[in-house]
Write an enzyme that holds these catalytic residues in place. Sequence first.
Site, mmCIF file in Angstrom:
data_model
loop_
_atom_site.group_PDB
_atom_site.id
_atom_site.type_symbol
_atom_site.label_atom_id
_atom_site.label_comp_id
_atom_site.label_asym_id
_atom_site.label_seq_id
_atom_site.Cartn_x
_atom_site.Cartn_y
_atom_site.Cartn_z
ATOM 1 N N ASP A 1 22.214 11.379 -22.687
ATOM 2 C CA ASP A 1 21.278 11.461 -23.537
ATOM 3 C C ASP A 1 20.274 12.719 -23.275
ATOM 4 O O ASP A 1 19.032 12.648 -23.654
ATOM 5 C CB ASP A 1 20.377 10.280 -23.565
ATOM 6 C CG ASP A 1 19.612 10.125 -25.153
ATOM 7 O OD1 ASP A 1 19.928 10.728 -26.167
ATOM 8 O OD2 ASP A 1 18.447 9.340 -24.972
ATOM 9 N N GLY B 1 3.570 6.698 -25.617
ATOM 10 C CA GLY B 1 4.788 6.420 -26.747
ATOM 11 C C GLY B 1 5.262 4.764 -26.691
ATOM 12 O O GLY B 1 4.742 4.125 -25.913
#
Length: 986
Positions: A722, A608
């Site tokens: 998060d 990613g």
Amino acid sequence: MARKIGSVRIEVLEGRNLVPMDSNGMSDPYGVVIVGDKKKKTKAIKHTLFPKWESDNCFEFDIDVNLLAITVEVYDWDRFSSDDRMGLTNIPVSQIQEYIVDTTKWYTLQPMKPNDKVSGEIKLKIRFDKDKTLPPPEKSPFIKAIKDNDTQAIELMMNKAKLDYTICDNEGTPAIHIAAASNNIPLITMLLKGSDARVSIRDQHGNTPLHLFVQKNVSLNCEDIINKLIERGCGINDENNLGETALHKACLATVVQKTTIVEQLLQKGAIINHQTKTRDTPLHYAIKVGKVEFVRFFLQNGANVMIEGGKPSRTPLELAKELGNPQIISKVEKVIEISDWLNELQLETLIPKFIKNEIYMDVITDINEGTLDLLNISVSGQRTKLLRAVRKIKDPLSLSSNSSLRSNSLIHVENDNNNNNNNNNNNNNSQEQCNINNDSLGSGNRNSGGFKAQNQNNTLNNNNVESKSTGNLNSLKNIHNVNNDNNEDKKNNILSPNPIPASSSAPAAPSPVAIGSNTTTTTTTAIAATTTTLTTTATTEDKTTTESTTPPQQQQQTTTITPTKTTTVTPEGPNLDVSDLSVLKHINLDSDSWVIDEKTLTYNVLLGTGASGKVYKGTFNGQEVAIKVLKSFTDKKDIAEFKKEFQIVSALRAPGVVYFHGAGIKDKLCIVMEYCSRGSLYHILKDDTTQFTWDNFFNLGTQAINSLDSLHNWTPQVLHRDLKSLNLLVTENWTVKICDFGLSRFDTGSNLETLGKLRGTYAYVAPEVYFGKKYTTKSDVYSMGIILWEMTYRCIKGTHLLPYAEYPHLKFDYQILISSAKKDVRPTTPENAPESLKNLIARTLVKDSTLRPTTLEFYEELLKIRDEYNANREQWDSIRTIPPQQLPKPIINEEIIPSIDSNNINNNNNNNNTTVTSEKPKLRYQPSNSNLLNNNNNNNNNDSDNNISEPATTDSITKPISKVKEQLLTRTRSSSSPMEPKSIKK
């Protein structure tokens, strides 16, 4: 029952200039009158900011001696969601008692909560009717004797018969409470001698005798009474109906009182930061009554100045400023200043010593070795850091000339002419210069990326001059803590040791250009993340610069200046060394064993790409790992974030957290972590070819909560900030691991401001974070509740749905955030979901964070629900919808079945904006049982054909495997939403 003092008649007449709450600029206001535990409301007036109530707007209430104020609240009526707050007004009963005739007044509306948008006034008509009936005489001679302070009569009664200490007066107050509030020490002592005296009973307000004694007593010789009350059953931290402890009541003493009783209560174990039901601490109470000595004492003994309390919620400093007490404001500000300073120095353990001895910033420059001896600060590192910081305050420039600025770059100057005197360069204004940021007090960072070329005599050899380029990056050994996000943008430029003459021009870092009349300079560097070719022609009178972008593969930067001298810069590595990271707090690392030689790493698959870097699947010491590589190693903000994430992942050794192998800091900044082959929970839920059963739900759900609990129980506590399904990874053996600690913080004093900033993916963010309140463990619980909803929907409906996707009008994440925080909108749990599961999800998503369960309670409740499922499997399984593609299929040889391979999944999503790449789909068969836990396919492909050598810089990697493409996937909702992997195309 409390004695009635009268009745009040309130008529809500009209409002004006109210705040618009609807999209059409109007509101539908109605009023609510609150008297004690009774509420009555008017009808809503539609589409107006100037409502007039003409019917059903008059109310009557009884007033007793305990009522302090009457509240009138105004709301905007909403058909489809909770009503919006428009403001309130509080009217003291003491003021209402003056309205013996009808009195009409306008009252200004105040916010119900700190961030509420409020405007306008409300008009009320009020009349108070006094109760003229006299209280009946006391029937009990025992009660009468106590109220008359008749100790002789009480002693006679005690000698003659056994007395009932629980007997109450006409207003319902027990005898022992009347005595405790009498301020008669001999009387109280006499009663406490009674062997049957029950002092643990409560009065009608929930007070123990200790509550009343510490509030009413004026004697300094009261320690024996307090001890006896505690021995007889009064808890030191027992709460009354308002949530007040004895420490709160001591602040409300009506006479001027020293802190003697408060000191005694703290010695007995009173909690100094205990909060009432309105979240007030004893410090808030002391500020409200204006007791400066109490405030001083609380601050010296550990009162938390960051706790918000009251209605509306305020910190102690905000409350003091509102009440306008300059002495209290000064004391609180001094505590905050010295605490912030010590936190920045990473010396928070010394805060109590400084505050206890009232050493604040106004005297900090007087600190010397003798002061530290008196404070009993004996650790050499702490002493050195303190004395250095004090010197910097006295003279911010005193340390700049001695700063050791690190760099790994060498500048090679090649002179085609016979130049043996470097002073010619200075005469031609060819000295390269950049500003150095000051690390003075209050600045959390220095500027990184700048460097200065300094010509060095006595190094000339074959017309080559070698000079060192010095990089500038903060070392946490010598400067302040960078954990606070608010410090990242503070910059205080000072002159470097060798300032440029006024006539010179210094180019901006990180690409300094030598300006000279007759020089040609070529610079090659790998500092910048973006590669460019610069051509510059300059004279002392005219300078022109043109810039063109080179292909991404070309990792060099060339600067050409007419005409004769050439300078070459070798690729510069990160401006970090082992000491920069080893000095970080809370990390559990021995020496430099964590440092990884990047040459031992093999980069196989790009998993990613995010804004700050990339994540690769690779190998380290023969083991598959995930390698997170920082894109830029000169940007000071990126480096600060790298340090923060490194600090968290290197400190954690919990089983529910991705394992930290080490970090590389030489050629590039990278963190090497455990590789989780099955990818993220999000991608598992997203795979619509496989069933997600209740067994999967409970197995992964309990593990996820348990992993979060390991963070919250770490020392110091870790807040993820998060949390989402994309950041829960699953290993080959179906173990859940939490990852991506880029936004995570230790819950310490140094991070208080950081923990109040809005962070995370908005669909998972708790409402209190939107309103700017401190991020807590309950905020993480809210995020985990959203994840549990996500799993519940997938299990019951058979398809994955993003949170809030069922609301078509919520197209962007900021709309979700506002709707969830201000409108109490929540994801819709399937109607046929088991009631126990719906209730648990609702509890985790409640707006009031204090009502949410802890991670332990969350975990235990889910285990109970799992037991309920095991006892009713058929019933629970019957509510699940199984799409056709998830039903068992026969084995088909040599069929390519598109699926989400574990290698396709971003193993560590380091940013909300993620580019996901995938590998070539492999041949596999569809198992007859689609249960995820029974899927034993080997997801670890042999990547030997795909191995690539390590790149020179991270940005030169455009194709980690020649057969792999990076596919950037977009969604209409927001870039912060999870990305969807796709199959690889050749």
